[in-house]
Write an enzyme that holds these catalytic residues in place. Structure first.
Site, PDB file in Angstrom:
ATOM      1  N   CYS A  74      15.646 -19.487   5.426  1.00 39.67           N
ATOM      2  CA  CYS A  74      15.140 -20.648   4.678  1.00 39.67           C
ATOM      3  C   CYS A  74      13.683 -20.472   4.250  1.00 39.67           C
ATOM      4  O   CYS A  74      13.286 -20.887   3.157  1.00 39.67           O
ATOM      5  CB  CYS A  74      15.322 -21.934   5.474  1.00 39.67           C
ATOM      6  SG  CYS A  74      14.576 -21.942   7.119  1.00 39.67           S
ATOM      7  N   ASP A 204      15.506 -28.659  -0.483  1.00 44.38           N
ATOM      8  CA  ASP A 204      16.008 -28.035   0.745  1.00 44.38           C
ATOM      9  C   ASP A 204      16.673 -26.687   0.437  1.00 44.38           C
ATOM     10  O   ASP A 204      17.652 -26.645  -0.323  1.00 44.38           O
ATOM     11  CB  ASP A 204      17.015 -28.986   1.396  1.00 44.38           C
ATOM     12  CG  ASP A 204      17.434 -28.570   2.790  1.00 44.38           C
ATOM     13  OD1 ASP A 204      17.290 -27.383   3.138  1.00 44.38           O
ATOM     14  OD2 ASP A 204      17.918 -29.441   3.538  1.00 44.38           O
ATOM     15  N   HIS A 206      18.528 -24.892   2.365  1.00 42.80           N
ATOM     16  CA  HIS A 206      19.654 -24.608   3.256  1.00 42.80           C
ATOM     17  C   HIS A 206      21.021 -24.747   2.595  1.00 42.80           C
ATOM     18  O   HIS A 206      22.040 -24.474   3.236  1.00 42.80           O
ATOM     19  CB  HIS A 206      19.586 -25.518   4.487  1.00 42.80           C
ATOM     20  CG  HIS A 206      18.388 -25.268   5.348  1.00 42.80           C
ATOM     21  ND1 HIS A 206      17.176 -25.873   5.107  1.00 42.80           N
ATOM     22  CD2 HIS A 206      18.215 -24.460   6.421  1.00 42.80           C
ATOM     23  CE1 HIS A 206      16.302 -25.455   6.027  1.00 42.80           C
ATOM     24  NE2 HIS A 206      16.911 -24.602   6.821  1.00 42.80           N
TER      25      HIS A 206
END
Length: 249
Positions: A74, A204, A206
């Protein structure tokens, strides 16, 4: 620990060594979704102050180049997203079509700089805001300000929020956020403050799967306003803020 899991974690990654391999990796990122936060409504109808990034970027996420980095990549993906913003918005980089560095290039650069041992490349080791500052300076000559927020609560609501407002107003570049208990890397692309608290605009990294349009990413929560009070109040946080005021177009 499960022996199969141990074997998987210790298995060496084959990045490939040729320019052709590197080209294949980065070619897959050319069609990534762009500026995925645009069109997302503000979280507050009567906000006191909202500050956002300025300029376009590509959204990098788990597996977006065909390399499976779930569970450890990440930080790399957030760096790539930040690098794409620098490539698109900073002079003279915007005229050179300079791509964000691939995962193997990031690892090799950290070894070359002496920040990591030779065994780091290749590996599945995490990286954070400090490494992000090294990488952006190494590849783009962009210095970064690192801000340490000691804990949740008032520190996040006041220190981090004020730093972010000032940063977006002056530099307009994306920010990387990470911590200890909350060690998931986050791209911060805006901050919105009202009478009852503040929200962060989080991109994000992810997400893992086929490419989604920005509206679908927003619908699924991969790009969203997150209330500051919803963050881990027992975690410290670090911010990596690229200092691009004199470089942006």
């Amino acid at each position: 620990m499960d022996t199969k899991l141990m074997a998987a974690e210790s298995e060496e990654i084959d990045w490939g060594e040729s320019a052709a391999d590197e080209g294949k990796i980065m070619k897959r990122t050319q069609s990534l979704s762009e500026s995925v936060h645009t069109g997302l409504p503000y979280p507050l109808s009567n906000h006191v102050k909202c500050s956002l990034i300025k300029g376009d970027y590509l959204y990098f996420h788990y597996g977006c180049d065909g390399q499976d980095d779930r569970g450890w990549g990440c930080g790399y993906r957030t760096i790539q997203t930040m690098a794409s913003w620098i490539c698109n918005n900073c002079v003279p980089l915007k005229d050179k079509q300079t791509p964000p560095p691939s995962l193997p290039k990031i690892q090799k650069a950290l070894v070359t700089m002496g920040d990591k041992p030779g065994s780091f490349s290749p590996s599945r080791d995490w990286i954070g805001t400090f490494e992000a500052s090294l990488i952006l300076d190494y590849f783009y000559d962009v210095p970064c300000k690192l801000v340490h927020v000691r804990g949740g609560g008032a520190e996040l609501e006041h220190v981090a929020v004020e730093e972010l407002h000032l940063h977006f107003e002056k530099h307009g570049s994306p920010v990387m956020m990470g911590g200890d208990r909350d060690n998931s890397s986050k791209g911060i692309f805006g901050v919105c403050t009202g009478d009852d608290g503040s929200y962060l605009l989080v991109v994000d990294p992810h997400y893992c799967g086929c490419q989604l349009e920005k509206m679908e990413l927003q619908k699924r929560g991969w790009v969203a306003w997150k209330r500051v009070s919803s963050l881990d109040q027992s975690s410290f946080y670090n911010l990596c803020m690229p200092q691009t005021a004199n470089r942006a177009t």
